[in-house]
Enzyme design. Sequence first.
Site, PDB file in Angstrom:
ATOM      1  N   ASN A  21      70.588  76.227   6.657  1.00  0.00           N
ATOM      2  CA  ASN A  21      71.135  75.594   5.494  1.00  0.00           C
ATOM      3  C   ASN A  21      70.149  74.284   5.095  1.00  0.00           C
ATOM      4  OD1 ASN A  21      73.578  76.532   4.143  1.00  0.00           O
ATOM      5  ND2 ASN A  21      74.202  76.945   6.114  1.00  0.00           N
ATOM      6  N   MET A  93      78.009  71.453  15.032  1.00  0.00           N
ATOM      7  CA  MET A  93      79.220  71.924  15.811  1.00  0.00           C
ATOM      8  C   MET A  93      80.109  70.877  16.469  1.00  0.00           C
ATOM      9  SD  MET A  93      79.621  74.653  14.457  1.00  0.00           S
ATOM     10  CE  MET A  93      78.712  76.077  13.922  1.00  0.00           C
ATOM     11  N   ILE A  95      83.001  67.746  16.186  1.00  0.00           N
ATOM     12  CA  ILE A  95      83.955  66.935  15.255  1.00  0.00           C
ATOM     13  C   ILE A  95      83.978  65.510  15.276  1.00  0.00           C
ATOM     14  CG2 ILE A  95      86.439  66.679  14.677  1.00  0.00           C
ATOM     15  CD1 ILE A  95      86.719  69.654  16.008  1.00  0.00           C
ATOM     16  N   HIS A 112      81.398  75.469   5.221  1.00  0.00           N
ATOM     17  CA  HIS A 112      82.138  76.288   6.374  1.00  0.00           C
ATOM     18  C   HIS A 112      82.131  77.766   5.693  1.00  0.00           C
ATOM     19  CE1 HIS A 112      85.109  77.106   9.285  1.00  0.00           C
ATOM     20  NE2 HIS A 112      85.660  77.948   8.663  1.00  0.00           N
TER      21      HIS A 112
HETATM   22  C1  GAR Z   1      76.564  78.211   8.778  1.00  0.00           C
HETATM   23  O1  GAR Z   1      77.052  79.686   8.437  1.00  0.00           O
HETATM   24  C2  GAR Z   1      77.780  77.115   8.364  1.00  0.00           C
HETATM   25  O2  GAR Z   1      78.534  77.684   7.500  1.00  0.00           O
HETATM   26  C3  GAR Z   1      78.343  77.392   9.860  1.00  0.00           C
HETATM   27  O3  GAR Z   1      77.449  77.359  10.831  1.00  0.00           O
HETATM   28  C4  GAR Z   1      76.493  78.149  10.147  1.00  0.00           C
HETATM   29  C5  GAR Z   1      74.906  77.240  10.285  1.00  0.00           C
HETATM   30  O4  GAR Z   1      74.046  77.994   9.960  1.00  0.00           O
HETATM   31  N1  GAR Z   1      79.423  76.274  10.140  1.00  0.00           N
HETATM   32  C6  GAR Z   1      80.435  76.040  10.661  1.00  0.00           C
HETATM   33  O5  GAR Z   1      80.875  76.890  11.036  1.00  0.00           O
HETATM   34  C7  GAR Z   1      81.030  74.702  10.880  1.00  0.00           C
HETATM   35  N2  GAR Z   1      82.532  74.998  10.944  1.00  0.00           N
HETATM   36  P1  GAR Z   1      72.563  77.177   9.919  1.00  0.00           P
HETATM   37  O6  GAR Z   1      72.350  76.359  11.261  1.00  0.00           O
HETATM   38  O7  GAR Z   1      71.620  78.209   9.661  1.00  0.00           O
HETATM   39  O8  GAR Z   1      72.717  76.457   8.636  1.00  0.00           O
END
Ligand code: GAR
Length: 190
Positions: A21, A93, A95, A112
């Site tokens: 992201n 990850m 809170i 999310h």
């Molecule tokens: C993503 O799918 C995001 O939505 C999730 O972690 C992944 C991170 O991917 N976030 C959560 O679950 C938060 N509760 P990335 O590091 O490739 O962006």
Amino acid sequence: MAQLIGHKFKIAVFISGRGSNLKNLLNFSKKNKTNWKISLVISNKKSAKGIKYAQQFKIPHKIFENKIKIFEKKALIALKKKKINILCLAGFMRILSKTFIKKLKIKILNIHPSLLPKYKGMNTHKRVIQKKEKFTGCTVHYVTPKLDSGKIIIQKKVRVYKKDNPKTLSKKVLLLEHQAYPEALQKICS
Ligand code: GAR
């Protein structure tokens, strides 16, 4: 949000892992006319693969591998020093505490991988399949002290098929995330 004349909204991104992201937001702001720019990346893990994107794009980045209280203390100083306007959590990850959110006094966004308010927390794709949902998706929302519960900014939806498993769902949802996060920033910074 009020427009910043002659300036761009300064965004900080918190990551813990892969950083797709973050990479996507960096690419988006490079390729498109945005009135926001990523000015700081903070990771709570030295091993987070996403840090390499901050390096590639020459974005100031910090790693605070501390317990949450100290992490927040250091992060708060870094965010204030850079005069950050918006904080985006992208696969972060941990809170954040109520005190941190209150002290920071800026908008905090999170992405999310579910259609909130459904499937807060972890292992969303596995639970979506177990519940035989017909649709899943992703949500960009404001962060409040209550987990995955703040006001929704954008949601994107995708069909769940019988042949889907957590891996295929996670791929499909990630593609949606990569549309949703820049859209959400464009929306709140317009
Ligand atoms: C993503 O799918 C995001 O939505 C999730 O972690 C992944 C991170 O991917 N976030 C959560 O679950 C938060 N509760 P990335 O590091 O490739 O962006």
